[in-house]
Motif scaffolding. Structure first.
Motif, PDB file in Angstrom:
ATOM      1  N   PRO A  10       0.816  -1.224   0.000  1.00 37.67           N
ATOM      2  CA  PRO A  10       0.000   0.000   0.000  1.00 37.67           C
ATOM      3  C   PRO A  10       0.848   1.271   0.000  1.00 37.67           C
ATOM      4  CG  PRO A  10      -0.962  -1.614   1.482  1.00 37.67           C
ATOM      5  CD  PRO A  10       0.366  -2.174   1.027  1.00 37.67           C
ATOM      6  N   SER A  11       1.988   1.248   0.668  1.00 35.15           N
ATOM      7  CA  SER A  11       2.842   2.441   0.694  1.00 35.15           C
ATOM      8  C   SER A  11       3.392   2.765  -0.697  1.00 35.15           C
ATOM      9  CB  SER A  11       3.999   2.251   1.681  1.00 35.15           C
ATOM     10  OG  SER A  11       4.784   1.126   1.324  1.00 35.15           O
ATOM     11  N   GLN A  12       3.735   1.745  -1.493  1.00 32.28           N
ATOM     12  CA  GLN A  12       4.196   1.974  -2.861  1.00 32.28           C
ATOM     13  C   GLN A  12       3.083   2.624  -3.684  1.00 32.28           C
ATOM     14  OE1 GLN A  12       5.358  -2.273  -3.366  1.00 32.28           O
ATOM     15  NE2 GLN A  12       6.984  -1.393  -4.637  1.00 32.28           N
ATOM     16  N   ARG A  13       1.887   2.116  -3.509  1.00 30.39           N
ATOM     17  CA  ARG A  13       0.751   2.635  -4.257  1.00 30.39           C
ATOM     18  C   ARG A  13       0.457   4.082  -3.863  1.00 30.39           C
ATOM     19  NH1 ARG A  13      -3.807  -1.943  -4.944  1.00 30.39           N
ATOM     20  NH2 ARG A  13      -4.648  -0.216  -6.152  1.00 30.39           N
ATOM     21  N   LEU A  14       0.540   4.388  -2.576  1.00 29.60           N
ATOM     22  CA  LEU A  14       0.283   5.748  -2.111  1.00 29.60           C
ATOM     23  C   LEU A  14       1.304   6.726  -2.688  1.00 29.60           C
ATOM     24  CD1 LEU A  14      -1.158   7.826  -0.331  1.00 29.60           C
ATOM     25  CD2 LEU A  14       0.366   7.132   1.533  1.00 29.60           C
ATOM     26  N   VAL A  15       2.569   6.371  -2.641  1.00 27.96           N
ATOM     27  CA  VAL A  15       3.609   7.261  -3.173  1.00 27.96           C
ATOM     28  C   VAL A  15       3.410   7.459  -4.678  1.00 27.96           C
ATOM     29  CG1 VAL A  15       6.099   7.512  -3.593  1.00 27.96           C
ATOM     30  CG2 VAL A  15       5.273   6.760  -1.344  1.00 27.96           C
ATOM     31  N   ALA A  16       3.068   6.388  -5.391  1.00 29.79           N
ATOM     32  CA  ALA A  16       2.821   6.504  -6.836  1.00 29.79           C
ATOM     33  C   ALA A  16       1.666   7.467  -7.105  1.00 29.79           C
ATOM     34  CB  ALA A  16       2.518   5.137  -7.437  1.00 29.79           C
ATOM     35  N   ARG A  17       0.587   7.368  -6.337  1.00 28.19           N
ATOM     36  CA  ARG A  17      -0.553   8.268  -6.502  1.00 28.19           C
ATOM     37  C   ARG A  17      -0.180   9.710  -6.199  1.00 28.19           C
ATOM     38  NH1 ARG A  17      -4.411   6.748  -9.866  1.00 28.19           N
ATOM     39  NH2 ARG A  17      -5.182   4.714  -9.296  1.00 28.19           N
ATOM     40  N   LEU A  18       0.616   9.901  -5.167  1.00 31.09           N
ATOM     41  CA  LEU A  18       1.035  11.259  -4.833  1.00 31.09           C
ATOM     42  C   LEU A  18       1.857  11.876  -5.965  1.00 31.09           C
ATOM     43  CD1 LEU A  18       1.990  10.897  -1.057  1.00 31.09           C
ATOM     44  CD2 LEU A  18       0.033  12.117  -2.015  1.00 31.09           C
ATOM     45  N   VAL A  19       2.780  11.115  -6.520  1.00 33.22           N
ATOM     46  CA  VAL A  19       3.602  11.606  -7.634  1.00 33.22           C
ATOM     47  C   VAL A  19       2.719  11.952  -8.823  1.00 33.22           C
ATOM     48  CG1 VAL A  19       5.348  10.931  -9.344  1.00 33.22           C
ATOM     49  CG2 VAL A  19       5.714  10.430  -6.910  1.00 33.22           C
ATOM     50  N   ASP A  20       1.827  11.039  -9.194  1.00 26.79           N
ATOM     51  CA  ASP A  20       0.948  11.282 -10.344  1.00 26.79           C
ATOM     52  C   ASP A  20       0.017  12.469 -10.105  1.00 26.79           C
ATOM     53  OD1 ASP A  20       2.029   9.188 -11.839  1.00 26.79           O
ATOM     54  OD2 ASP A  20       0.608   7.736 -11.018  1.00 26.79           O
ATOM     55  N   THR A  21      -0.478  12.608  -8.885  1.00 27.38           N
ATOM     56  CA  THR A  21      -1.361  13.723  -8.555  1.00 27.38           C
ATOM     57  C   THR A  21      -0.611  15.051  -8.667  1.00 27.38           C
ATOM     58  OG1 THR A  21      -2.707  12.325  -7.128  1.00 27.38           O
ATOM     59  CG2 THR A  21      -2.846  14.699  -6.755  1.00 27.38           C
ATOM     60  N   LEU A  22       0.625  15.071  -8.212  1.00 24.10           N
ATOM     61  CA  LEU A  22       1.424  16.290  -8.331  1.00 24.10           C
ATOM     62  C   LEU A  22       1.739  16.620  -9.795  1.00 24.10           C
ATOM     63  CD1 LEU A  22       3.882  15.860  -5.323  1.00 24.10           C
ATOM     64  CD2 LEU A  22       2.012  17.516  -5.536  1.00 24.10           C
ATOM     65  N   ILE A  23       2.057  15.599 -10.584  1.00 19.38           N
ATOM     66  CA  ILE A  23       2.370  15.816 -12.005  1.00 19.38           C
ATOM     67  C   ILE A  23       1.184  16.451 -12.727  1.00 19.38           C
ATOM     68  CG2 ILE A  23       2.752  14.607 -14.201  1.00 19.38           C
ATOM     69  CD1 ILE A  23       4.598  12.698 -12.640  1.00 19.38           C
ATOM     70  N   VAL A  24      -0.016  15.994 -12.425  1.00 14.93           N
ATOM     71  CA  VAL A  24      -1.213  16.525 -13.086  1.00 14.93           C
ATOM     72  C   VAL A  24      -1.750  17.754 -12.363  1.00 14.93           C
ATOM     73  CG1 VAL A  24      -3.608  16.009 -13.722  1.00 14.93           C
ATOM     74  CG2 VAL A  24      -1.841  14.266 -14.039  1.00 14.93           C
ATOM     75  N   GLY A  25      -1.834  17.687 -11.046  1.00 16.12           N
ATOM     76  CA  GLY A  25      -2.510  18.721 -10.272  1.00 16.12           C
ATOM     77  C   GLY A  25      -1.814  20.061 -10.194  1.00 16.12           C
ATOM     78  N   PRO A  27       0.387  21.693 -12.281  1.00  9.24           N
ATOM     79  CA  PRO A  27       0.234  22.557 -13.467  1.00  9.24           C
ATOM     80  C   PRO A  27      -1.212  23.013 -13.692  1.00  9.24           C
ATOM     81  CG  PRO A  27       1.530  20.619 -14.012  1.00  9.24           C
ATOM     82  CD  PRO A  27       0.994  20.419 -12.629  1.00  9.24           C
ATOM     83  N   LEU A  28      -2.172  22.127 -13.438  1.00 11.64           N
ATOM     84  CA  LEU A  28      -3.577  22.505 -13.619  1.00 11.64           C
ATOM     85  C   LEU A  28      -4.010  23.587 -12.638  1.00 11.64           C
ATOM     86  CD1 LEU A  28      -5.414  19.151 -14.344  1.00 11.64           C
ATOM     87  CD2 LEU A  28      -5.229  21.132 -15.832  1.00 11.64           C
ATOM     88  N   ALA A  29      -3.650  23.427 -11.390  1.00 12.30           N
ATOM     89  CA  ALA A  29      -4.027  24.426 -10.379  1.00 12.30           C
ATOM     90  C   ALA A  29      -3.374  25.769 -10.692  1.00 12.30           C
ATOM     91  CB  ALA A  29      -3.631  23.944  -8.991  1.00 12.30           C
ATOM     92  N   THR A  30      -2.124  25.725 -11.123  1.00  9.65           N
ATOM     93  CA  THR A  30      -1.417  26.955 -11.478  1.00  9.65           C
ATOM     94  C   THR A  30      -2.094  27.648 -12.659  1.00  9.65           C
ATOM     95  OG1 THR A  30       0.640  25.984 -10.687  1.00  9.65           O
ATOM     96  CG2 THR A  30       0.837  27.902 -12.118  1.00  9.65           C
ATOM     97  N   THR A  43     -12.486  26.021  -6.519  1.00  9.36           N
ATOM     98  CA  THR A  43     -13.685  25.257  -6.172  1.00  9.36           C
ATOM     99  C   THR A  43     -14.406  24.631  -7.361  1.00  9.36           C
ATOM    100  OG1 THR A  43     -15.048  27.254  -6.209  1.00  9.36           O
ATOM    101  CG2 THR A  43     -14.101  26.598  -4.078  1.00  9.36           C
ATOM    102  N   VAL A  44     -14.200  25.166  -8.559  1.00  7.81           N
ATOM    103  CA  VAL A  44     -14.940  24.649  -9.712  1.00  7.81           C
ATOM    104  C   VAL A  44     -14.010  24.144 -10.818  1.00  7.81           C
ATOM    105  CG1 VAL A  44     -16.648  25.172 -11.493  1.00  7.81           C
ATOM    106  CG2 VAL A  44     -16.886  26.185  -9.227  1.00  7.81           C
ATOM    107  N   VAL A  45     -13.169  25.026 -11.325  1.00 11.02           N
ATOM    108  CA  VAL A  45     -12.366  24.697 -12.513  1.00 11.02           C
ATOM    109  C   VAL A  45     -11.338  23.601 -12.236  1.00 11.02           C
ATOM    110  CG1 VAL A  45     -10.786  25.625 -14.252  1.00 11.02           C
ATOM    111  CG2 VAL A  45     -12.728  26.994 -13.471  1.00 11.02           C
ATOM    112  N   ALA A  46     -10.509  23.787 -11.222  1.00 10.61           N
ATOM    113  CA  ALA A  46      -9.429  22.830 -10.953  1.00 10.61           C
ATOM    114  C   ALA A  46      -9.936  21.409 -10.689  1.00 10.61           C
ATOM    115  CB  ALA A  46      -8.548  23.329  -9.813  1.00 10.61           C
ATOM    116  N   PRO A  47     -10.964  21.201  -9.854  1.00 14.66           N
ATOM    117  CA  PRO A  47     -11.416  19.824  -9.629  1.00 14.66           C
ATOM    118  C   PRO A  47     -11.933  19.136 -10.895  1.00 14.66           C
ATOM    119  CG  PRO A  47     -12.292  21.266  -7.925  1.00 14.66           C
ATOM    120  CD  PRO A  47     -11.652  22.139  -8.952  1.00 14.66           C
TER     121      PRO A  47
END
Length: 172
Positions: A10-25, A27-30, A43-47
């Motif tokens: 589970p820890s490997q999976r969590l770290v992988a999700r965090l990396v992928d979320t940062l890669i996508v999230g 730039p999008l939030a910015t 509240t609307v666009v980014a999610p």
């Protein structure tokens, strides 16, 4: 050689999700806060944008390689539960179930339900023998540790036998 897959931790999976979320999230939030008023962006666009882009990000990579950037970094891969290569339909189902709940964030009641969904997702990893979250169960997938496979000795190599002392003749 029959290869028994080693399930990802589970820890490997969590770290992988965090990396992928940062890669996508990130730039999008910015971009969203640069284009829209801050409140609307957060509240609307980014999610909604995150859900759509993350879905494409994950489906494409899983369908082609069976892993995303985050999964590569943590040494894990998604495979079909039958041990075969991941099918495009499995990648789509798996990714949609995981990526779409953030799109519910702008709707207050759905936001709460999405939060409950995330808790159930995480909890299911610890239920059963296959460490399958809801998106894995629905898509018929497993997440395996590919580094564990690389650590196995090659098939042709015989283990080196320890030197044994010569046997003594039986005493009569």
């Amino acid at each position: 050689m029959t290869y028994e897959a080693v399930l990802a931790e589970p820890s490997q999976r969590l770290v992988a999700r965090l990396v992928d979320t940062l890669i996508v999230g990130v730039p999008l939030a910015t971009a969203a806060t640069g284009i829209f008023p801050r409140e609307t962006a957060q509240t609307v666009v980014a999610p909604i944008a995150f859900a759509a882009v993350f879905l494409v990000y994950e489906v494409v990579q899983l369908a082609i390689w069976g892993r995303t950037v985050g999964k590569r970094l943590t040494g894990i891969r998604v495979i079909s539960a039958d041990g075969g290569r991941l099918r495009v339909s499995q990648a789509l189902v798996r990714s949609a179930i995981y990526a779409l709940p953030p799109a519910a964030r702008p709707v207050p009641v759905l936001n709460v339900l999405a939060g409950i969904f995330w808790l159930a997702e995480i909890g299911l990893l610890f239920e059963g023998n296959h460490r399958q979250a809801l998106h894995d169960r629905a898509a018929g997938t497993l997440v395996v540790d590919v580094r564990a496979r690389a650590a196995e000795p090659p098939v042709d190599e015989e283990p080196v036998a320890e030197e044994q002392a010569p046997e003594e003749p039986p005493v009569r």
